[in-house]
Scaffold this active site. Sequence first.
Site, short mmCIF file in Angstrom:
data_model
loop_
_atom_site.label_atom_id
_atom_site.label_comp_id
_atom_site.label_asym_id
_atom_site.label_seq_id
_atom_site.Cartn_x
_atom_site.Cartn_y
_atom_site.Cartn_z
N HIS A 7 8.56 -8.62 0.41
CA HIS A 7 8.71 -7.18 0.17
C HIS A 7 8.97 -6.33 1.52
CE1 HIS A 7 8.35 -7.90 -3.99
NE2 HIS A 7 7.03 -8.09 -4.03
N GLU A 29 11.02 -8.76 -7.33
CA GLU A 29 10.31 -9.76 -7.38
C GLU A 29 11.25 -11.05 -7.09
OE1 GLU A 29 7.42 -9.34 -6.95
OE2 GLU A 29 6.94 -7.22 -7.64
N HIS A 49 6.09 -14.49 -0.12
CA HIS A 49 6.43 -13.57 -1.29
C HIS A 49 6.17 -12.08 -0.97
CE1 HIS A 49 7.41 -12.19 -5.77
NE2 HIS A 49 6.37 -11.26 -5.25
N GLU A 50 4.90 -11.83 -0.74
CA GLU A 50 4.68 -10.27 -0.50
C GLU A 50 5.43 -9.85 0.98
OE1 GLU A 50 3.32 -8.65 -2.59
OE2 GLU A 50 2.69 -10.32 -4.15
#
Length: 265
Positions: free
Chosen positions: A129, A163, A125-126
């Site tokens: 980004h 997100e 997830h991070e």
Amino acid sequence: MDLMWVRVSAESGKLWKVTNESGATFTWNSPVQKAVSADRSLGARKPPFGDMRAWHAFDTGNELWWKRGNPESNCWSARETDDSTCTELTMQWFPSAPSDAYYETERNTVHLAGAVPDSEHTVLHESAHFLQHRLFGGWFPRVTHCNPHWVDKASSDTCAWVEGFADSAAAYVLGDYRYVGENGIPISFAHDPAFDNGDTVQGNVGGSLLDLWRTTDGGTWNRTIALLTTHHVATFREYFTARSTANLDTGGRARQLLRNHTIGY
């Protein structure tokens, strides 16, 4: 050769690396070999136990890189075509800090703390980004009303977009339909009564993206990756509108997938 050992570094070709609190890349050495004059097996080796989470994060980053959808170079984005000048993702792990994770755009750095690397979803997830940041060529949406944010609760259209993309990227890479934190508790992206409605909810955006990629888009996100390489997109609505420029479905079938997540355009 009298003495020899092998040093293994948590860095892959200047594409991604994992560093410690001081910014040094994690490494470990094999036992020193003496009087080496021919081939010698070192046997099965592994990093020190206390560093295993750093190496888990390193391996997880590899999963995203393999599916980055860039046919032009080894870099993360097709905007970067020179393999020698790729922007590198740094993951910095703070083992003693309370569990936390966030992406710092100014330094292209994912910060991971405590047990967070136990969750491949969170690491991906991070890191997603960072991937989106590179797809946009260093631009990133101005995100509002995003601290805190939750999979099933409303935030803002910009927060839900960035997100939700990161959530869906992790699920896409891992081949599932959920987010699982370091506590091991899964959260499905299937809309249920506990979810708020609309495109300000990251779970609704993430579920919609996964449904589009896995059905109308032919089972892959590659055309979305190509689209984001040529468009600056700040919200899910902007993304859905721009899909037509990439010959991606925005008709009845695609809109029904969105309605399944209470998004109506």
